[in-house]
Scaffold this active site. Sequence first.
Site, PDB file in Angstrom:
ATOM      1  N   LYS A   1       0.896  -1.021  -0.015  1.00 23.96           N
ATOM      2  CA  LYS A   1      -0.136  -0.046  -0.199  1.00 23.96           C
ATOM      3  C   LYS A   1       0.765   1.190   0.115  1.00 23.96           C
ATOM      4  CE  LYS A   1      -3.919   2.038   2.673  1.00 23.96           C
ATOM      5  NZ  LYS A   1      -4.741   1.799   3.972  1.00 23.96           N
TER       6      LYS A   1
ATOM      7  N   SER B   1      -9.370   1.771   3.282  1.00 25.55           N
ATOM      8  CA  SER B   1      -8.582   2.680   2.291  1.00 25.55           C
ATOM      9  C   SER B   1      -7.786   1.490   1.591  1.00 25.55           C
ATOM     10  CB  SER B   1      -7.837   3.619   2.998  1.00 25.55           C
ATOM     11  OG  SER B   1      -7.052   3.084   4.048  1.00 25.55           O
TER      12      SER B   1
ATOM     13  N   SER C   1      -9.764  -0.678   7.330  1.00 29.17           N
ATOM     14  CA  SER C   1      -9.338  -0.270   5.858  1.00 29.17           C
ATOM     15  C   SER C   1      -8.369  -1.480   5.402  1.00 29.17           C
ATOM     16  CB  SER C   1      -8.312   1.057   5.975  1.00 29.17           C
ATOM     17  OG  SER C   1      -8.808   2.207   6.237  1.00 29.17           O
TER      18      SER C   1
END
Length: 408
Positions: free
Chosen positions: A24, A99, A123
């Site tokens: 990420k 996210s 997330s």
Amino acid sequence: MISWVGDRTPAAEGPLAGLTVGIKDNIEVAGVRSTCASKFLRDNVAAHDATVVRALEDAGARVVATLNLAEFAVGVTSQNSAAGGPRNPWDLRRVPAGSSGGSGAAVAAGLVDLALGTDTGGSVRLPASACGVCGLRPSPGLVDTVGVYPVSAEFDAVGPIARDVDLVARAFDVLTHQPQRPRPRPSAIGVPSRFVTDDVDPAIAAAVSGLVDELRGQGYEVREVEIPHAEQAQDHVYTLLYPELAEIHRDRLRTAPADFQPATLERIRLGLDIGERAMRAAAQARDDFRKDLRRVFEEVEVVVTPTMPVDVPFIDGDESVIAESRRLGQLSYPWSLHTGPTLSLPVGFHPGSGMPIGAQLTAAHADEAALFAVGRDYQRATDWHRRRPPVRVRQSSSDAPRSSPISL
């Protein structure tokens, strides 16, 4: 969107040797742009690897890509990204949740074997659920966050996303630098009579009930439990989280608010209006919630809840950012107030949309092994985690695969 990184040399041997990993893009990978999906950091190149990146490479994994996210990891759909929001490989019209949306989508699409995400209010778990894969929010503090751009020092956790529980467990061992100690298989599973809300999509409730029935059939004792104060837990997380988030971005809010994605700006500004009195009350409620949860985990070892209360939404939905975020995170945020781990794993598909459905397994602090034991038992008897989406990968340039974005 996924950005391939240059050649890196992992350890020749190790428990993750031969596996590809995506990171990420709020977790630093040395020599690679580390943007947090924001215009503010579009030219930022990481000088050092985050601790978790080094751990994966030391275990033999090959880091091949950085993955899209909601800007600064603020948001649960991942559409507020300066790079353009990622799409769900099961249906390109729908969000991959967030996210860590790029992480969930990349694993589901088979672009990487394993991905790292960050989880503050859901997330890792929400993208795992929306994309039909497995994602762990570890007990906060067990996985190092050095080199990870923060949302909240109290609530942030770095967690692995993979197709099956076994690989999630292996990655967790690597990230914590210690193999799990053998433990007896959990015997008692808790199912709340009501968790936060009765307004859960009936198809989702049925799929989670199917998981419970499967575990009961395998010999697990299933008990009805009450999770005290769960209805207000999401608000308490918001109250403690958003002032910290606004402080992190205070200078940006003052000097260049228009450079934020609009949805990000709307959420960060929430923290400007929360006062000390409200924060003290939320902190006391947090402590009460944790105290009562300890009693729950004296009665049962794992609690089962849905991951999301609704089907995976379309990208162009009608709800406001705040309303949609609140609804999608309605069942994940309460477990962020907990000191223990939560694992999301696939338990079926929605009969109306064909989209994945996820369930959360939650255990006491540092008892990730309980979640892995239950998850492995369930996945030995089911094949939801083996289902593959009908995704078509579109690469922007066939002659430069190592540096080109791939869109889902």
